[in-house]
Design a protein around this motif. Structure first.
Motif, PDB file in Angstrom:
ATOM      1  N   LYS A 157       0.592  29.784 -37.792  1.00  0.00           N
ATOM      2  CA  LYS A 157      -0.311  28.849 -38.458  1.00  0.00           C
ATOM      3  C   LYS A 157      -1.219  28.144 -37.458  1.00  0.00           C
ATOM      4  O   LYS A 157      -2.375  27.820 -37.769  1.00  0.00           O
ATOM      5  N   ARG A 160      -4.089  30.577 -36.698  1.00  0.00           N
ATOM      6  CA  ARG A 160      -5.024  30.631 -37.811  1.00  0.00           C
ATOM      7  C   ARG A 160      -5.856  29.348 -37.889  1.00  0.00           C
ATOM      8  O   ARG A 160      -7.061  29.392 -38.176  1.00  0.00           O
ATOM      9  N   ALA A 164      -9.906  29.237 -37.589  1.00  0.00           N
ATOM     10  CA  ALA A 164     -10.697  28.648 -38.671  1.00  0.00           C
ATOM     11  C   ALA A 164     -11.538  27.494 -38.168  1.00  0.00           C
ATOM     12  O   ALA A 164     -12.692  27.292 -38.621  1.00  0.00           O
ATOM     13  N   SER A 191     -11.097  26.033 -42.679  1.00  0.00           N
ATOM     14  CA  SER A 191     -10.503  25.334 -41.542  1.00  0.00           C
ATOM     15  C   SER A 191      -9.528  24.256 -42.003  1.00  0.00           C
ATOM     16  O   SER A 191      -8.419  24.104 -41.444  1.00  0.00           O
ATOM     17  N   ALA A 194      -6.300  25.889 -43.177  1.00  0.00           N
ATOM     18  CA  ALA A 194      -5.474  26.352 -42.072  1.00  0.00           C
ATOM     19  C   ALA A 194      -4.727  25.183 -41.422  1.00  0.00           C
ATOM     20  O   ALA A 194      -3.551  25.308 -41.028  1.00  0.00           O
TER      21      ALA A 194
END
Length: 424
Positions: A157, A160, A164, A191, A194
């Motif tokens: 995470k 990501r 983002a 964004s 994420a």
């Protein structure tokens, strides 16, 4: 008689022998009659003498009885004196442990070892038994694996979220006309999503860590430890026993632990001494009939401050030291109090008369006349009774007075007044 005749009649001498036997028999009978006459005369004289002695004794007894009836009955008297303000009081009591608890298992498992038995003295923190917990161990391993997976998810995470964020930054800084406003908003929303997923992953890691901490804390209860210094009074486990966590009604405890130094003594004091006498700080001496050498002094630590409506008593607690553990919980003991502030007049219990009108005492005046006075009992110690009113110092009261003596009848007092050491 000729020889010939004698020869022809050999029994010719029998008449002489018969006459001789008759004379002997008649002489014996006369002697027996004379003996019987003498015995009868002796018995008659004895009867006359016994009768005269009996009549004389009855006459003397009648004279003595009449003289005794004429004299006043003798009684013991007690001269009322002022009390020293101290009242002895002996009450039964029961010992109780300072702390007592049942030790239960906090985890499910099997007993692999136990180290102490009944009667053993233990210290706080000492290991009493060890419980094998295979289910708990498996849960802890599973929780640690989940934590590792959650930590990996946080890394994913995080990547990501970083991608983002950079994408959103590039699209936001692009010149107008190159990209549309909708695409910019879309990258911005991606964004934020994420970042939210990253925060959720981090929260899951914290949750998994909390579960591991909980299971790790439970593993510490594999070792059953004593909560305080004391003596093991009960043991309910053996090797291989299945134990269940908790203290429900159908759950058996592992041990019963009692702290016996110091000790508590519970006494139920009568209502008459509850208010003004049984205050905290009163001294009490603890004795026991089963231990003649036992003599421990303690003080009243606290009272219930309420009267039990069933027994009309107040519960009093006495704290006493017990370093040699001569006392154990559940013993029957005697508590001897020396209370202050009692009634100013105390008399022997033998002076009380219980009649239909209530308790009374018989006061004997200078002439020996008896007068009955109603009294009010402040407290009763068995041998000594404290009186609140109706008696004065110097009054002479009769002890163990007969119920046949009426008011106004005169009595003869003993040579010396009876004094009771417990009343002085």
């Amino acid at each position: 008689m000729t020889p010939l005749t004698k020869d022809l009649n050999p029994n010719a001498s029998e008449p002489d022998e018969v006459s001789q036997m008759t004379r002997v028999t008649r002489g014996t009978g006369a002697r027996i009659l004379r003996l019987i006459a003498v015995i009868a005369m002796v018995l008659g004289v004895g009867f006359v003498l016994v009768s005269r002695g009996k009549n004389a004794a009855e006459a003397r007894l009648a004279d003595a009885t009449s003289k005794d009836e004429a004299e006043a009955p003798a009684v013991d008297v007690f001269t009322v004196g002022r009390s020293l303000g101290k009242q002895p009081l002996k009450l039964p009591g029961e010992t109780a442990a300072w702390n007592e608890t049942a030790i239960y298992a906090r985890v499910n498992g099997y007993v692999t070892k136990w180290f102490v038995d009944i009667g053993d003295n233990v210290t706080a923190g000492q290991t009493l038994a060890i419980i094998d917990t295979p289910e708990l161990d498996a849960e802890l391993l599973a929780a640690k694996a989940k934590l590792n997976a959650s930590i990996a998810q946080v890394a994913v995470k995080q990547a990501r979220a970083d991608f983002a964020a950079t994408t959103d930054e590039r699209w936001r800084e692009s010149p107008k006309g190159v990209v549309s406003d909708q695409e910019r908003e879309s990258k911005k929303a991606g964004s934020a999503e994420a970042i939210a997923e990253l925060n959720a992953a981090r929260a899951q890691v914290m949750l998994e860590q909390a579960d591991i901490d909980r299971l790790s804390a439970l593993t510490q209860f594999k070792e059953v430890k004593a909560p305080f210094d004391g003596t093991i009074v009960q043991r309910h486990i053996d090797i291989g026993n299945l134990v269940t966590a908790g203290s429900a009604a159908n759950t058996t405890s592992l041990y019963q632990l009692s702290q016996n130094n110091p000790m508590r003594i519970f006494v139920h004091a009568p209502q008459s001494v509850a208010a003004q006498l049984m205050r905290p700080g009163a001294t009490a001496v603890i004795t026991s009939s089963s231990q003649p050498n036992l003599h421990i002094e303690g003080k009243v630590a606290r009272t219930a401050k309420a009267i039990d409506p069933g027994s009309r008593t107040i519960r009093v607690e006495i704290d006493i030291p017990n370093p040699d553990r001569s006392l154990v919980p559940g013993m029957y003991v005697q508590a001897d109090f020396e209370l202050t502030g009692g009634a100013s007049i105390q008399i022997p219990a033998a002076a009380l008369l219980y009649r239909s009108g209530g308790p009374q005492v018989a006061v004997v005046d200078e002439t020996g006349a008896v007068a009955f006075r109603d009294v009010m009992i402040a407290s009763d110690d068995g041998n000594v009774v404290a009186i609140d009113s109706d008696l004065a110092v110097g009054d002479k009261i009769a002890l163990n007075l007969s119920s046949q003596i009426a008011a106004g009848e005169k009595v003869k007092t003993s040579s010396g007044d009876t004094k009771s050491a417990s009343v002085q």
